[in-house]
Design a protein around this motif. Sequence first.
Motif, PDB file in Angstrom:
ATOM      1  N   LYS A  78       0.869  -1.181   0.000  1.00 55.13           N
ATOM      2  CA  LYS A  78       0.000   0.000   0.000  1.00 55.13           C
ATOM      3  C   LYS A  78       0.904   1.228   0.000  1.00 55.13           C
ATOM      4  N   GLY A  79       0.347   2.370  -0.439  1.00 55.31           N
ATOM      5  CA  GLY A  79       1.189   3.552  -0.505  1.00 55.31           C
ATOM      6  C   GLY A  79       0.440   4.792  -0.918  1.00 55.31           C
ATOM      7  N   VAL A  80       1.184   5.896  -0.907  1.00 56.56           N
ATOM      8  CA  VAL A  80       0.652   7.197  -1.293  1.00 56.56           C
ATOM      9  C   VAL A  80       1.663   7.861  -2.213  1.00 56.56           C
ATOM     10  N   PHE A  81       1.174   8.499  -3.309  1.00 57.29           N
ATOM     11  CA  PHE A  81       2.032   9.178  -4.263  1.00 57.29           C
ATOM     12  C   PHE A  81       1.520  10.598  -4.479  1.00 57.29           C
ATOM     13  N   ASP A  82       2.386  11.576  -4.340  1.00 60.81           N
ATOM     14  CA  ASP A  82       2.038  12.965  -4.649  1.00 60.81           C
ATOM     15  C   ASP A  82       2.278  13.171  -6.135  1.00 60.81           C
ATOM     16  N   VAL A  83       1.230  13.039  -6.933  1.00 60.90           N
ATOM     17  CA  VAL A  83       1.395  13.067  -8.379  1.00 60.90           C
ATOM     18  C   VAL A  83       1.465  14.479  -8.936  1.00 60.90           C
ATOM     19  N   ALA A  84       1.059  15.479  -8.156  1.00 58.10           N
ATOM     20  CA  ALA A  84       1.053  16.851  -8.661  1.00 58.10           C
ATOM     21  C   ALA A  84       2.115  17.722  -8.014  1.00 58.10           C
ATOM     22  N   ALA A  85       2.890  17.169  -7.075  1.00 55.21           N
ATOM     23  CA  ALA A  85       3.869  17.981  -6.345  1.00 55.21           C
ATOM     24  C   ALA A  85       5.098  18.238  -7.201  1.00 55.21           C
ATOM     25  N   VAL A  86       5.735  19.390  -6.965  1.00 56.46           N
ATOM     26  CA  VAL A  86       6.982  19.709  -7.657  1.00 56.46           C
ATOM     27  C   VAL A  86       8.091  18.793  -7.175  1.00 56.46           C
ATOM     28  N   GLU A  87       8.121  18.578  -5.873  1.00 56.17           N
ATOM     29  CA  GLU A  87       9.100  17.652  -5.289  1.00 56.17           C
ATOM     30  C   GLU A  87       8.489  16.257  -5.221  1.00 56.17           C
TER      31      GLU A  87
END
Length: 516
Positions: A78-87
């Motif tokens: 399971k996980g979380v991804f910041d797809v819109a973040a610059v970093e």
Amino acid sequence: MYKRQVICNITSNTNETGKHQWPFEIKATGGWLGLRKVTEAPIQLGAWHAKGRVLPDDGTLNIDDFTVQAGGGRVEAKGVFDVAAVEPSSQITGRFSAMPLRTFKAMWPKSLASDAWEWVDDQVQEGRLTSGQFSFYEGRYFKDQQPGTNAQNERLSVAMEFADITFEPIPKMSPIVAPRALLRLENDSLEIVAPEAEMVVAGGEKLSLKGGRFTAVQLDAPVPSGEVVFTGRGELPPVLRLLDQPPLNLFKNGEKPPEGLLGKVESQFKLTFPLLKKLDLDEVVIDANARLTNGRAKGLVGGYDIQGATINFDVTHETLTAKGNMLVGGVPADISWQNIFAADIDQQPPMKLTATLDNSDRKLLGLDVADVISGDVPVTLTVKRGRGIEKKLKLRADLSGAEMKIPGVGWRKRRGRACVIETDIGQGSDKRTELQNFTIRGDKIAVEGWVALEEDNSFSEFFFPIVTLDVVTQLKAQGRKRNDGIWKVDVEGPTFNGQGFFSSLFSLCLLYTSQS
């Protein structure tokens, strides 16, 4: 026919906080998991399942459940991804179920620690995964896990346990077989620990290993560095087999250790090398030491048995050095030896055996020369190795602290006067052992010639074309022991100092007269 089927379900709603979200669920059956080696058949995929949410307001992709089943194994994550973040920011956690090694290799995400993974894929040959877990934190999720850390921006952590694992620490080296091994990967550092293992060498002989450990550091460097460390305990023959294989290659150019060497060995090895696909074995740095106890062999040195040997070995990338002590034919002796790996066998330093022989030692060795020599005599035997079984033996005996006499001519050397015997030990045309290039050099004595020995090492014949005593006496002497044990000796020469002879004769006459 095995069919592939994919079902995808995506909806749109709001979550408990009122934010808009796109829940999704994907189920699939069929398909294949490919392995890195194209020569291996792919593994049939049983099923995989992914369930999660896309939060457009937060710019995140949440994977609540990701499961893959194939080849008798299962991976959950399971996980979380910041797809819109610059970093880039993400976090992933998961676990492996028990599975065959081949399945584990196929399921490992190739994008994670690819360099370490290639080593595992190449060098780990057999085994099964019993359990494993992994985690990856990047960007803001890493900072949440490691507050105040600025040195790096991500962390990968993997911990796995294997059973019945077989891996090759270095190409062409005997594999290590371990009933249990632990793998730990922390960012760019890999460690595999096998508390107990065996190394199966040529001929099927086994060397027991303790504390085996493989480590690789700076895996993200252009050329990562690896290290293998283990301690071994077992019988001498499998240790010799280990020393005979790459990268040690102790026995080169057809040279082999003598047959029948026995004993117990405890050893420690450390091998450091670059993690290259085509590793040049000259790039392996060796640091090892071993201790032989109760070493023994039949007829190893001049036909004498070796017993009770205790020898320490030190191995580096350039040399193997050995020092210790033993009983040679029941007589204590010290041994020293060095092998230079880069040198040809003809340029190797000789092995040296040193001992101090008293009258009883010489008699024990079958060198009963009490009529000629009395007292302690330091002796050095050097063994110069040649190709195949060829060896050159040289003997040096320092008689300075002993008394020496030559019966029949009345010559005597007292203790404290310099005198050295040097000779080559070889084989004559009649297969007898000969003391060739035999010389005696000392205070008022010079002798050159050869001596032949019987099977029991007793003298059977000699020829001395040059005998110089007290400067004046110059003789040629030769003798042969008859079948009845009596010596037949012929002596001739231009000059003879009879002072010693007549002094001995008159002393004998006076002794006889006084007793009459």
